[in-house]
Design a protein around this motif. Structure first.
Motif, short mmCIF file in Angstrom:
data_model
loop_
_atom_site.label_atom_id
_atom_site.label_comp_id
_atom_site.label_asym_id
_atom_site.label_seq_id
_atom_site.Cartn_x
_atom_site.Cartn_y
_atom_site.Cartn_z
N LEU A 69 13.47 -34.27 -42.25
CA LEU A 69 12.74 -33.98 -43.46
C LEU A 69 13.22 -32.74 -43.92
O LEU A 69 13.37 -32.52 -45.28
CB LEU A 69 11.22 -34.16 -43.24
CG LEU A 69 10.43 -33.92 -44.40
CD1 LEU A 69 10.63 -34.78 -45.68
CD2 LEU A 69 8.69 -34.04 -43.81
N GLN B 204 4.38 -38.50 -48.27
CA GLN B 204 4.04 -38.33 -46.84
C GLN B 204 4.87 -39.45 -46.29
O GLN B 204 5.12 -40.20 -46.69
CB GLN B 204 2.53 -38.67 -46.44
CG GLN B 204 2.28 -40.15 -46.96
CD GLN B 204 0.90 -40.58 -46.15
OE1 GLN B 204 -0.20 -39.57 -46.23
NE2 GLN B 204 0.63 -41.67 -45.78
N VAL B 205 5.43 -38.89 -45.04
CA VAL B 205 6.68 -39.44 -44.32
C VAL B 205 6.26 -39.50 -42.78
O VAL B 205 6.30 -38.52 -42.13
CB VAL B 205 7.92 -38.82 -44.65
CG1 VAL B 205 9.06 -39.73 -44.16
CG2 VAL B 205 8.27 -38.53 -46.18
N PHE C 82 16.34 -42.43 -46.40
CA PHE C 82 15.34 -42.68 -45.58
C PHE C 82 15.46 -44.09 -44.91
O PHE C 82 16.38 -45.07 -45.40
CB PHE C 82 14.19 -43.06 -46.53
CG PHE C 82 13.41 -41.82 -47.13
CD1 PHE C 82 12.63 -41.03 -46.58
CD2 PHE C 82 13.95 -41.34 -48.50
CE1 PHE C 82 11.91 -39.65 -47.11
CE2 PHE C 82 13.72 -40.30 -48.93
CZ PHE C 82 12.62 -39.32 -48.24
N VAL D 16 6.65 -41.68 -51.28
CA VAL D 16 7.13 -40.44 -51.75
C VAL D 16 7.45 -40.50 -53.36
O VAL D 16 7.47 -41.57 -53.85
CB VAL D 16 8.66 -39.93 -51.12
CG1 VAL D 16 8.60 -39.55 -49.55
CG2 VAL D 16 9.56 -41.22 -51.20
N SER E 296 14.11 -47.70 -44.39
CA SER E 296 13.22 -48.49 -45.06
C SER E 296 12.91 -49.89 -44.32
O SER E 296 13.93 -50.41 -43.99
CB SER E 296 13.77 -48.67 -46.34
OG SER E 296 15.10 -49.06 -46.26
N SER F 238 10.51 -44.29 -43.88
CA SER F 238 10.38 -43.07 -42.83
C SER F 238 11.67 -42.43 -42.63
O SER F 238 12.70 -42.68 -43.01
CB SER F 238 9.93 -43.94 -41.45
OG SER F 238 10.72 -44.84 -40.94
N GLY G 68 4.91 -44.44 -45.35
CA GLY G 68 5.78 -43.57 -46.13
C GLY G 68 5.56 -43.70 -47.75
O GLY G 68 5.95 -44.89 -48.14
N SER H 25 7.99 -39.04 -39.31
CA SER H 25 9.15 -38.60 -39.09
C SER H 25 9.19 -38.59 -37.60
O SER H 25 8.32 -37.70 -37.05
CB SER H 25 9.06 -37.25 -39.89
OG SER H 25 8.93 -37.29 -41.01
#
Ligand SMILES: Nc1nc2c(ncn2[C@@H]2O[C@H](COP(=O)(O)OP(=O)(O)OP(=O)(O)O)[C@@H](O)[C@H]2O)c(=O)[nH]1
Length: 333
Positions: free
Chosen positions: A229, A250-251, A302, A286, A304, A222, A284, A253
């Motif tokens: 982002l 998709q994150v 990120f 990616v 994590s 995230s 999240g 944020s």
């Protein structure tokens, strides 16, 4: 069951086109995605866009569907034909799939009840010169082997730009139909993608692509805020993390879940269309495709929690191997 392959280079707009096809034809469509890296990104996007559940989606992440030595792809298609038997199965290869090989793989299982339609290749008008220069074998194979070529991202293109890409396509494939603006087709015109009859073209499965890029993906990550982002994507398109050709994901944020895409030297950010997964559950995910990817620096950008890291050599993937993943702790040690 009729099989339609929607091919095209990384980020060309395959998933976007498949969504439009399903919406505009209203036909019973199933989709088989061949994805690299973090699983579920394209599947989630399709499921979100087609939330009424009229479309079945499967994903294959552990192999390339070009590779005839592995029978997984043909076997998966047969299983779908036998168990679900949708009217149409749309196959979305990875952007680095050799189209001639994919069609030849499917030929093994074609019979009266399974028909292969002439394949579609999506060509991004903004990136074709760049990708044609860097990956000529792959790029030309996708154009030569298609029955229809659909141009994407033409909304702001001039007549000269469209004529230039058409002339490049005609040199490689004199017979394909070229569709220059699919966003403004009549609903009735959409059916022509499905009502073409069987593919009669001879296909070349002997060609091999040039050295392919690698893929690196992270899950369970995230960011603190949407601004983070934006800053991350700005750095990415300026080449701070290596030569990245394609990134998506998709994150979570701050309080929002955001979806992003990088294709060529542009990025976009949006909120996902509502899908089966709620915002609270959204994880999240990616994926980055490119060369000399600075994995460590990307990972440090990120937040994590039990992050899952996966690295794939797309070249090894084409020959059926080279895929491995491990958890965040073992990666950092
Ligand atoms: N303006 C515009 N954007 C498009 C069009 N088609 C696709 N895009 C955007 O291009 C990006 C990539 O689109 P996708 O449909 O995910 O591309 P893809 O070929 O499925 O990508 P991969 O499966 O990762 O190779 C997304 O940000 C899309 O919104 C188009 O015709 N016009």
């Amino acid at each position: 069951m009729k099989i339609l392959i929607v091919s095209g280079f990384l980020g060309a707009g395959k998933t976007t086109f498949i969504k439009a096809l399903a919406k505009n034809t209203g036909c019973e469509i199933a989709v088989l995605e061949n994805e690299y890296g973090a699983s579920g990104i394209d599947g989630d996007r399709l499921a979100g866009a087609l939330a009424d559940g009229t479309v079945n989606i499967w994903e294959m992440t552990e192999g390339c569907i070009c590779c005839s030595a592995k029978g997984d792809f043909a076997a998966s298609v047969l299983t779908i034909a036998n168990a679900v038997d949708p009217e149409y199965l749309v196959v979305e290869p990875t952007g680095v799939g050799m189209l001639g090989q994919i069609i030849q793989n499917l030929r093994q299982i074609e019979y009266e009840r399974i028909a292969i339609l002439p394949a579609i290749t999506i060509v991004d008008i903004g990136s074709w010169q760049h990708y044609e220069r860097d990956f000529p074998e792959l790029y030309h194979n996708q154009i030569r082997e298609a029955g229809t070529i659909v141009l994407s991202k033409t909304e702001h293109s001039s007549a000269e730009e469209i004529a230039a890409v058409q002339s490049m396509i005609r040199e490689k494939n004199s017979e394909a139909e070229i569709v220059t603006d699919y966003h403004h087709l009549d609903p009735s015109a959409w059916m022509r993608f499905l009502n073409t009859g069987r593919d009669k073209k001879e296909h070349d499965a002997s060609e091999n692509p040039e050295a392919l890029p690698d893929s690196f993906s992270l899950e369970n990550i995230s960011l603190e805020s949407p601004e983070r982002l934006i800053l991350f994507l700005e750095e990415l398109i300026r080449g701070h993390f290596g030569d990245i050709i394609r990134a998506k994901g998709q994150v979570p944020s701050g309080g929002l879940v955001l979806e992003f895409d990088v294709a060529g030297d542009r990025y976009s950010i949006r909120q996902p269309e509502p899908g089966p997964e709620s915002e609270a559950e959204a994880k999240g995910k990616v994926v980055f495709i490119g060369r000399r990817i600075d994995k460590r620096t990307i990972r440090h950008r990120f937040i994590s929690r039990n992050a899952k890291v996966k690295i794939q050599s797309l070249a090894d993937l084409s020959s059926g191997g080279g895929d491995f993943s491990w958890d965040f702790e073992s990666f950092s040690s």
